[in-house]
Scaffold this motif. Structure first.
Motif, PDB file in Angstrom:
ATOM      1  N   VAL A 153     -11.282  33.057 -13.758  1.00 30.00           N
ATOM      2  CA  VAL A 153     -10.949  32.124 -12.676  1.00 30.00           C
ATOM      3  C   VAL A 153     -10.449  30.823 -13.290  1.00 30.00           C
ATOM      4  O   VAL A 153     -11.154  30.205 -14.101  1.00 30.00           O
ATOM      5  CB  VAL A 153     -12.165  31.834 -11.782  1.00 30.00           C
ATOM      6  CG1 VAL A 153     -11.765  30.931 -10.615  1.00 30.00           C
ATOM      7  CG2 VAL A 153     -12.787  33.119 -11.284  1.00 30.00           C
ATOM      8  N   CYS A 154      -9.258  30.402 -12.929  1.00 28.68           N
ATOM      9  CA  CYS A 154      -8.703  29.151 -13.434  1.00 28.68           C
ATOM     10  C   CYS A 154      -9.381  27.982 -12.731  1.00 28.68           C
ATOM     11  O   CYS A 154      -9.262  27.820 -11.510  1.00 28.68           O
ATOM     12  CB  CYS A 154      -7.197  29.111 -13.208  1.00 28.68           C
ATOM     13  SG  CYS A 154      -6.409  27.613 -13.844  1.00 28.68           S
ATOM     14  N   LEU A 155     -10.099  27.165 -13.503  1.00 28.96           N
ATOM     15  CA  LEU A 155     -10.814  26.009 -12.968  1.00 28.96           C
ATOM     16  C   LEU A 155     -10.351  24.748 -13.676  1.00 28.96           C
ATOM     17  O   LEU A 155      -9.707  24.802 -14.724  1.00 28.96           O
ATOM     18  CB  LEU A 155     -12.324  26.187 -13.153  1.00 28.96           C
ATOM     19  CG  LEU A 155     -12.968  27.387 -12.449  1.00 28.96           C
ATOM     20  CD1 LEU A 155     -14.454  27.465 -12.787  1.00 28.96           C
ATOM     21  CD2 LEU A 155     -12.772  27.305 -10.942  1.00 28.96           C
ATOM     22  N   THR A 156     -10.695  23.604 -13.099  1.00 25.23           N
ATOM     23  CA  THR A 156     -10.362  22.306 -13.680  1.00 25.23           C
ATOM     24  C   THR A 156     -11.611  21.686 -14.273  1.00 25.23           C
ATOM     25  O   THR A 156     -12.633  21.538 -13.590  1.00 25.23           O
ATOM     26  CB  THR A 156      -9.765  21.371 -12.619  1.00 25.23           C
ATOM     27  OG1 THR A 156      -8.582  21.962 -12.080  1.00 25.23           O
ATOM     28  CG2 THR A 156      -9.414  20.017 -13.228  1.00 25.23           C
ATOM     29  N   ALA A 157     -11.537  21.322 -15.547  1.00 21.18           N
ATOM     30  CA  ALA A 157     -12.688  20.749 -16.242  1.00 21.18           C
ATOM     31  C   ALA A 157     -12.818  19.257 -15.929  1.00 21.18           C
ATOM     32  O   ALA A 157     -11.844  18.513 -15.950  1.00 21.18           O
ATOM     33  CB  ALA A 157     -12.551  20.953 -17.738  1.00 21.18           C
ATOM     34  N   VAL A 158     -14.044  18.848 -15.623  1.00 21.10           N
ATOM     35  CA  VAL A 158     -14.360  17.428 -15.407  1.00 21.10           C
ATOM     36  C   VAL A 158     -15.683  17.140 -16.113  1.00 21.10           C
ATOM     37  O   VAL A 158     -16.405  18.043 -16.522  1.00 21.10           O
ATOM     38  CB  VAL A 158     -14.468  17.075 -13.901  1.00 21.10           C
ATOM     39  CG1 VAL A 158     -13.134  17.256 -13.209  1.00 21.10           C
ATOM     40  CG2 VAL A 158     -15.527  17.929 -13.218  1.00 21.10           C
ATOM     41  N   ASP A 159     -15.992  15.852 -16.281  1.00 14.18           N
ATOM     42  CA  ASP A 159     -17.265  15.432 -16.888  1.00 14.18           C
ATOM     43  C   ASP A 159     -17.558  16.221 -18.159  1.00 14.18           C
ATOM     44  O   ASP A 159     -18.550  16.962 -18.258  1.00 14.18           O
ATOM     45  CB  ASP A 159     -18.414  15.600 -15.884  1.00 14.18           C
ATOM     46  CG  ASP A 159     -18.281  14.671 -14.693  1.00 14.18           C
ATOM     47  OD1 ASP A 159     -17.492  13.710 -14.781  1.00 14.18           O
ATOM     48  OD2 ASP A 159     -18.939  14.904 -13.674  1.00 14.18           O
ATOM     49  N   ILE A 160     -16.713  16.024 -19.142  1.00 13.50           N
ATOM     50  CA  ILE A 160     -16.797  16.796 -20.382  1.00 13.50           C
ATOM     51  C   ILE A 160     -17.676  16.079 -21.402  1.00 13.50           C
ATOM     52  O   ILE A 160     -17.592  14.852 -21.577  1.00 13.50           O
ATOM     53  CB  ILE A 160     -15.385  17.006 -20.960  1.00 13.50           C
ATOM     54  CG1 ILE A 160     -14.499  17.734 -19.934  1.00 13.50           C
ATOM     55  CG2 ILE A 160     -15.429  17.781 -22.271  1.00 13.50           C
ATOM     56  CD1 ILE A 160     -13.023  17.559 -20.174  1.00 13.50           C
ATOM     57  N   THR A 161     -18.540  16.841 -22.078  1.00 10.37           N
ATOM     58  CA  THR A 161     -19.321  16.327 -23.198  1.00 10.37           C
ATOM     59  C   THR A 161     -18.932  17.123 -24.441  1.00 10.37           C
ATOM     60  O   THR A 161     -18.046  17.969 -24.397  1.00 10.37           O
ATOM     61  CB  THR A 161     -20.831  16.456 -22.944  1.00 10.37           C
ATOM     62  OG1 THR A 161     -21.208  17.849 -23.012  1.00 10.37           O
ATOM     63  CG2 THR A 161     -21.218  15.912 -21.569  1.00 10.37           C
ATOM     64  N   ASN A 162     -19.619  16.870 -25.545  1.00 14.52           N
ATOM     65  CA  ASN A 162     -19.307  17.601 -26.780  1.00 14.52           C
ATOM     66  C   ASN A 162     -19.665  19.077 -26.697  1.00 14.52           C
ATOM     67  O   ASN A 162     -19.147  19.888 -27.471  1.00 14.52           O
ATOM     68  CB  ASN A 162     -20.038  16.967 -27.967  1.00 14.52           C
ATOM     69  CG  ASN A 162     -19.376  15.677 -28.411  1.00 14.52           C
ATOM     70  OD1 ASN A 162     -18.188  15.464 -28.184  1.00 14.52           O
ATOM     71  ND2 ASN A 162     -20.151  14.809 -29.043  1.00 14.52           N
ATOM     72  N   ASN A 163     -20.557  19.434 -25.783  1.00 14.51           N
ATOM     73  CA  ASN A 163     -20.982  20.832 -25.715  1.00 14.51           C
ATOM     74  C   ASN A 163     -21.109  21.369 -24.296  1.00 14.51           C
ATOM     75  O   ASN A 163     -21.829  22.334 -24.071  1.00 14.51           O
ATOM     76  CB  ASN A 163     -22.304  21.025 -26.469  1.00 14.51           C
ATOM     77  CG  ASN A 163     -23.363  20.044 -26.008  1.00 14.51           C
ATOM     78  OD1 ASN A 163     -23.307  19.536 -24.896  1.00 14.51           O
ATOM     79  ND2 ASN A 163     -24.311  19.764 -26.884  1.00 14.51           N
ATOM     80  N   SER A 164     -20.384  20.761 -23.352  1.00 16.69           N
ATOM     81  CA  SER A 164     -20.401  21.285 -21.987  1.00 16.69           C
ATOM     82  C   SER A 164     -19.263  20.678 -21.173  1.00 16.69           C
ATOM     83  O   SER A 164     -18.647  19.687 -21.569  1.00 16.69           O
ATOM     84  CB  SER A 164     -21.735  20.991 -21.291  1.00 16.69           C
ATOM     85  OG  SER A 164     -21.844  19.612 -20.997  1.00 16.69           O
ATOM     86  N   PHE A 165     -18.988  21.306 -20.044  1.00 18.94           N
ATOM     87  CA  PHE A 165     -18.055  20.743 -19.074  1.00 18.94           C
ATOM     88  C   PHE A 165     -18.515  21.162 -17.690  1.00 18.94           C
ATOM     89  O   PHE A 165     -19.297  22.114 -17.535  1.00 18.94           O
ATOM     90  CB  PHE A 165     -16.611  21.211 -19.333  1.00 18.94           C
ATOM     91  CG  PHE A 165     -16.385  22.674 -19.075  1.00 18.94           C
ATOM     92  CD1 PHE A 165     -15.981  23.140 -17.823  1.00 18.94           C
ATOM     93  CD2 PHE A 165     -16.569  23.600 -20.089  1.00 18.94           C
ATOM     94  CE1 PHE A 165     -15.778  24.493 -17.590  1.00 18.94           C
ATOM     95  CE2 PHE A 165     -16.364  24.955 -19.867  1.00 18.94           C
ATOM     96  CZ  PHE A 165     -15.972  25.402 -18.610  1.00 18.94           C
ATOM     97  N   THR A 166     -18.045  20.457 -16.686  1.00 18.40           N
ATOM     98  CA  THR A 166     -18.353  20.831 -15.313  1.00 18.40           C
ATOM     99  C   THR A 166     -17.055  21.196 -14.602  1.00 18.40           C
ATOM    100  O   THR A 166     -15.961  20.767 -15.000  1.00 18.40           O
ATOM    101  CB  THR A 166     -19.050  19.695 -14.543  1.00 18.40           C
ATOM    102  OG1 THR A 166     -18.158  18.574 -14.448  1.00 18.40           O
ATOM    103  CG2 THR A 166     -20.334  19.265 -15.245  1.00 18.40           C
TER     104      THR A 166
END
Length: 216
Positions: free
Chosen positions: A46-59
């Protein structure tokens, strides 16, 4: 655009619910460092848009339709998801053309080792309306993975899985009855459109000459 070659298996850290919308928090040690806010990323196809990115995660935010029409409805914290970044214009093109637009969900029937070898055989049940786009030896995206169809019998599809694919994706974490995201080969849709959707003509009558005349 993606290729269906999985770059990392992430893990769902949390699912936040806000009204009819949901937000996935996905843990990943590799790809998060390559993301910037607003980038696209394929999450189990599923193509999603990444937001609130950290060094080891994204939302990533999910509309209600995305939640309802994909395999995401089975996700719980701890679930594994396949991750892929969009293909670069100057990159090598492996797999096949994958848009990240789920055409429907199938049902996993079984995944078991092939007798006498190290490979696995994956069997899934697919929606009947998608079978016209699926052919033996053709491409099919399952959970974001570019795979080759070994056989199709009615609405049952079998796919041979090599050990690397089994280990480098979320497939071995799935269980019989689990929904799986499916995206058929977009070229099959274009062929159907170029032929004018004529279903009176059998698939066996589609020749290389006719495809060339249609612009392929």
């Amino acid at each position: 655009m993606f290729t269906g070659i999985i770059e990392e298996v992430g893990q769902i850290e949390a699912i936040e619910v806000k009204g009819v919308q949901r937000r996935l928090i996905v843990g990943c040690s590799k790809l998060a460092r390559e993301l910037k806010q607003g980038d696209s990323i394929s999450v189990s196809g599923v193509c999603l848009t990444a937001v609130d990115i950290t060094n080891n995660s994204f939302t990533a935010d999910l509309a209600q339709e995305t939640w309802a029409r994909t395999s995401f409805s089975r996700l719980q914290p701890g679930a594994l998801v396949n991750l892929e970044l969009p293909v670069r214009a100057n990159g090598r093109f492996d797999g096949h053309i994958v848009q990240g637009h789920v055409d429907g969900t199938g049902t996993l029937l079984s995944l078991h080792p092939i007798s006498g070898g190290k490979d696995f055989l994956l069997a899934i049940r697919v929606p009947s309306e998608l079978t016209r786009y699926i052919v033996a030896k053709g491409s099919l995206t399952i959970e974001g993975i570019s795979l080759t169809v070994a056989a199709i019998e009615g609405i049952k599809v079998r796919v041979a899985i090599i050990p690397h694919t089994a280990e480098a994706t979320n497939l071995k974490s799935l269980r019989p009855g689990d929904p799986v995201n499916l995206e058929v080969d977009v070229l099959a849709k274009y062929v159907e459109k170029m032929l004018g959707g004529r279903r009176t003509e059998s698939a066996s009558s589609i020749t290389l000459e006719k495809l060339v005349q249609a612009g392929f």
